[in-house]
Write an enzyme that holds these catalytic residues in place. Structure first.
Site, PDB file in Angstrom:
ATOM      1  N   ALA A  10       0.842  -1.210   0.000  1.00  0.00           N
ATOM      2  CA  ALA A  10       0.000   0.000   0.000  1.00  0.00           C
ATOM      3  C   ALA A  10       0.869   1.249   0.000  1.00  0.00           C
ATOM      4  O   ALA A  10       0.501   2.284   0.540  1.00  0.00           O
ATOM      5  CB  ALA A  10      -0.934  -0.020   1.208  1.00  0.00           C
ATOM      6  N   GLY A  11       2.055   1.115  -0.604  1.00  0.00           N
ATOM      7  CA  GLY A  11       2.952   2.267  -0.717  1.00  0.00           C
ATOM      8  C   GLY A  11       2.520   3.137  -1.891  1.00  0.00           C
ATOM      9  O   GLY A  11       1.341   3.184  -2.253  1.00  0.00           O
ATOM     10  N   VAL A  13       3.074   2.990  -5.257  1.00  0.00           N
ATOM     11  CA  VAL A  13       2.480   2.353  -6.447  1.00  0.00           C
ATOM     12  C   VAL A  13       1.154   1.683  -6.079  1.00  0.00           C
ATOM     13  O   VAL A  13       0.138   1.850  -6.761  1.00  0.00           O
ATOM     14  CB  VAL A  13       3.437   1.303  -7.070  1.00  0.00           C
ATOM     15  CG1 VAL A  13       2.771   0.625  -8.264  1.00  0.00           C
ATOM     16  CG2 VAL A  13       4.745   1.942  -7.496  1.00  0.00           C
ATOM     17  N   GLY A  14       1.159   0.944  -4.965  1.00  0.00           N
ATOM     18  CA  GLY A  14      -0.034   0.176  -4.588  1.00  0.00           C
ATOM     19  C   GLY A  14      -1.234   1.060  -4.277  1.00  0.00           C
ATOM     20  O   GLY A  14      -2.347   0.826  -4.755  1.00  0.00           O
ATOM     21  N   ARG A  82      13.675   1.548  -5.616  1.00  0.00           N
ATOM     22  CA  ARG A  82      15.075   1.885  -5.835  1.00  0.00           C
ATOM     23  C   ARG A  82      15.470   3.179  -5.149  1.00  0.00           C
ATOM     24  O   ARG A  82      14.695   4.122  -5.101  1.00  0.00           O
ATOM     25  CB  ARG A  82      15.319   2.078  -7.335  1.00  0.00           C
ATOM     26  CG  ARG A  82      15.688   0.805  -8.008  1.00  0.00           C
ATOM     27  CD  ARG A  82      16.347   1.063  -9.332  1.00  0.00           C
ATOM     28  NE  ARG A  82      15.490   1.734 -10.265  1.00  0.00           N
ATOM     29  CZ  ARG A  82      15.934   2.262 -11.400  1.00  0.00           C
ATOM     30  NH1 ARG A  82      17.213   2.216 -11.704  1.00  0.00           N
ATOM     31  NH2 ARG A  82      15.104   2.841 -12.237  1.00  0.00           N
ATOM     32  N   ASN A 120       9.986  -4.643  -8.592  1.00  0.00           N
ATOM     33  CA  ASN A 120      11.235  -4.768  -9.350  1.00  0.00           C
ATOM     34  C   ASN A 120      12.269  -5.613  -8.617  1.00  0.00           C
ATOM     35  O   ASN A 120      12.186  -5.760  -7.413  1.00  0.00           O
ATOM     36  CB  ASN A 120      11.810  -3.365  -9.594  1.00  0.00           C
ATOM     37  CG  ASN A 120      11.211  -2.717 -10.811  1.00  0.00           C
ATOM     38  OD1 ASN A 120      11.094  -3.355 -11.855  1.00  0.00           O
ATOM     39  ND2 ASN A 120      10.806  -1.463 -10.681  1.00  0.00           N
ATOM     40  N   HIS A 175      12.982  -5.051 -18.331  1.00  0.00           N
ATOM     41  CA  HIS A 175      12.738  -3.726 -17.760  1.00  0.00           C
ATOM     42  C   HIS A 175      14.012  -3.286 -17.059  1.00  0.00           C
ATOM     43  O   HIS A 175      14.187  -3.481 -15.873  1.00  0.00           O
ATOM     44  CB  HIS A 175      11.578  -3.849 -16.764  1.00  0.00           C
ATOM     45  CG  HIS A 175      11.138  -2.530 -16.192  1.00  0.00           C
ATOM     46  ND1 HIS A 175      10.858  -1.434 -16.968  1.00  0.00           N
ATOM     47  CD2 HIS A 175      10.904  -2.150 -14.917  1.00  0.00           C
ATOM     48  CE1 HIS A 175      10.475  -0.436 -16.189  1.00  0.00           C
ATOM     49  NE2 HIS A 175      10.506  -0.846 -14.943  1.00  0.00           N
TER      50      HIS A 175
HETATM   51  N1  APR Z   1       3.809  -7.697   2.443  1.00  0.00           N
HETATM   52  C1  APR Z   1       3.052  -6.626   2.117  1.00  0.00           C
HETATM   53  N2  APR Z   1       3.573  -5.414   1.897  1.00  0.00           N
HETATM   54  C2  APR Z   1       4.892  -5.269   2.026  1.00  0.00           C
HETATM   55  C3  APR Z   1       5.751  -6.343   2.348  1.00  0.00           C
HETATM   56  C4  APR Z   1       5.146  -7.601   2.555  1.00  0.00           C
HETATM   57  N3  APR Z   1       5.866  -8.681   2.849  1.00  0.00           N
HETATM   58  N4  APR Z   1       7.018  -5.884   2.385  1.00  0.00           N
HETATM   59  C5  APR Z   1       6.975  -4.582   2.103  1.00  0.00           C
HETATM   60  N5  APR Z   1       5.693  -4.198   1.877  1.00  0.00           N
HETATM   61  C6  APR Z   1       5.168  -2.871   1.581  1.00  0.00           C
HETATM   62  C7  APR Z   1       5.869  -1.764   2.324  1.00  0.00           C
HETATM   63  O1  APR Z   1       5.419  -1.696   3.687  1.00  0.00           O
HETATM   64  C8  APR Z   1       5.460  -0.552   1.518  1.00  0.00           C
HETATM   65  O2  APR Z   1       4.317   0.093   2.037  1.00  0.00           O
HETATM   66  O3  APR Z   1       5.358  -2.535   0.212  1.00  0.00           O
HETATM   67  C9  APR Z   1       5.181  -1.124   0.127  1.00  0.00           C
HETATM   68  C10 APR Z   1       6.067  -0.578  -0.951  1.00  0.00           C
HETATM   69  O4  APR Z   1       5.732   0.748  -1.117  1.00  0.00           O
HETATM   70  P1  APR Z   1       6.807   1.898  -1.414  1.00  0.00           P
HETATM   71  O5  APR Z   1       7.969   1.734  -0.498  1.00  0.00           O
HETATM   72  O6  APR Z   1       6.089   3.197  -1.460  1.00  0.00           O
HETATM   73  O7  APR Z   1       7.347   1.508  -2.891  1.00  0.00           O
HETATM   74  P2  APR Z   1       6.628   1.816  -4.274  1.00  0.00           P
HETATM   75  O8  APR Z   1       7.133   3.094  -4.817  1.00  0.00           O
HETATM   76  O9  APR Z   1       5.175   1.609  -4.129  1.00  0.00           O
HETATM   77  O10 APR Z   1       7.249   0.644  -5.183  1.00  0.00           O
HETATM   78  C11 APR Z   1       6.900  -0.693  -4.996  1.00  0.00           C
HETATM   79  O11 APR Z   1       7.057  -1.283  -7.308  1.00  0.00           O
HETATM   80  O12 APR Z   1       7.754   0.009  -9.091  1.00  0.00           O
HETATM   81  C12 APR Z   1       8.126  -0.968  -8.165  1.00  0.00           C
HETATM   82  O13 APR Z   1      10.520  -0.655  -7.887  1.00  0.00           O
HETATM   83  C13 APR Z   1       9.249  -0.510  -7.273  1.00  0.00           C
HETATM   84  O14 APR Z   1       9.680  -2.674  -6.339  1.00  0.00           O
HETATM   85  C14 APR Z   1       9.083  -1.423  -6.093  1.00  0.00           C
HETATM   86  C15 APR Z   1       7.563  -1.577  -6.017  1.00  0.00           C
END
Ligand code: APR
Length: 308
Positions: A10-11, A13-14, A82, A120, A175
């Site tokens: 839920a970061g 992208v999510g 990244r 990624n 990619h």
């Molecule tokens: N289960 C559920 N969520 C998780 C887990 C897990 N085991 N581990 C990490 N997360 C969550 C983190 O808590 C965080 O909220 O994944 C989320 C990632 O969000 P961001 O850090 O904001 O990253 P984001 O920019 O969304 O990118 C996510 O997509 O484009 C790709 O390279 C990017 O690999 C990365 C992914």
């Protein structure tokens, strides 16, 4: 009954995927993250935009997978983004552990879902999801080519001073730094861009496209791109749910197509209700074939690191 989608992570992208999907109104959304309260809070916030925007999709946040049961589509965005100077490849081991556990949980609760991978390094993560899920290859699809192609189209449209809608293009391959923007097939209103732009300009745009993710990472400093990546994932969901039979560049597991076997790489695919319904083989020049083969080698290197 409405469709049900799960978005894991839920970061940036999510949450943006969840927002875009909720606004379409054709599905209920479950947003999953490991951080306590965060997916619940974001889901509630998205839900409360419904009366204003005008949608009535249900959106719930959770730290578990019970609520995800019976999802039609799951999008995996969980992982570490990244950092400046970090290549997608550096991410592989960290994100591998996250994506493996997430896939196991998704499959347990939604054995018939279609999984769209966004985490990624994309092609390697898609390969991991296919392996761990045991799904047929039509139900595991990587989101990368749409994003790379969107960047290519944006830069071309800026250079030509035309609408992005007038520019059609394809980016193939992994990619990463070995992706292949197909200049030969890029057109502006049907006219090859090679006829309207000098060679050096096209070369500069190709280079900027390849480094497109890094450019944003360098600007943001604390994260990576998410508006365009989420738009790409949602375009794939649209094509699947609406059974559009749309041809889009996606990461697909190849079994002999393009002379490549047993690896995910970006190619044009036809997306419909069954996920990947066809892998489209376009005739490549010897140079493009060589570039694709180099790109596959780069993906295979990452897969070797994961030892799957
Ligand atoms: N289960 C559920 N969520 C998780 C887990 C897990 N085991 N581990 C990490 N997360 C969550 C983190 O808590 C965080 O909220 O994944 C989320 C990632 O969000 P961001 O850090 O904001 O990253 P984001 O920019 O969304 O990118 C996510 O997509 O484009 C790709 O390279 C990017 O690999 C990365 C992914």
């Amino acid at each position: 009954m409405r469709n049900k989608f799960t978005v894991v992570g839920a970061g940036n992208v999510g949450a943006t995927c969840a927002q875009r999907l909720a606004e379409r109104g054709y599905a209920d959304i479950v947003l999953v993250d490991i951080i306590e309260g965060m997916p619940q809070g974001k889901a509630l916030d998205i839900l409360q935009s419904g009366p204003v925007i005008g949608f009535d999709s249900n959106v719930v946040g959770t730290n578990g997978y019970e609520e995800t049961a019976g999802s039609d589509i799951a999008i995996i965005t969980s992982g570490v983004p990244r950092k400046p100077g970090m290549s997608r490849d550096d991410l592989v081991l960290t994100n591998m552990n996250i994506v493996k556990v997430v896939t196991e949980e998704l499959v347990k609760h939604s054995p018939n879902c279609i999984i769209i991978v966004v985490a990624n390094p994309l092609d390697a993560m898609a390969q991991l999801v296919l392996k761990v899920s045991g799904f047929p290859r039509n139900r595991v699809i990587g989101m990368s080519g749409i994003l790379d192609t969107a960047r290519f189209r944006t830069f071309l449209a800026q250079e030509l001073n035309v609408s992005v809608e007038d520019v059609a293009a394809y980016v193939l391959g992994g990619h990463g730094d070995t992706m292949i923007p197909l200049t030969r097939m890029a057109t502006v209103s049907g006219v090859p861009i090679t006829e309207v732009l000098p060679k050096e300009t096209v070369a500069r745009i190709v280079e900027r496209t390849i480094k497109g993710g890094g450019e944003i990472v360098a600007l943001l400093k604390t994260g990576s791109a998410f508006y365009a990546p989420s738009a790409g994932a949602v375009q794939m969901v649209d094509a699947i749910v609406l059974d559009k039979k749309q041809i889009l560049p996606c990461a697909a597991y190849l079994e002999g197509e393009y002379g490549i076997n047993g690896v995910f790489v970006g190619v044009p695919v036809k997306l419909g209700r069954n996920g990947i319904e066809e892998i489209i083989e376009i005739k490549l020049t010897p140079e493009e074939e060589a570039a694709l083969s180099k790109s596959v080698d780069a993906v295979r290197e990452l897969i070797e690191i994961m030892k799957i």
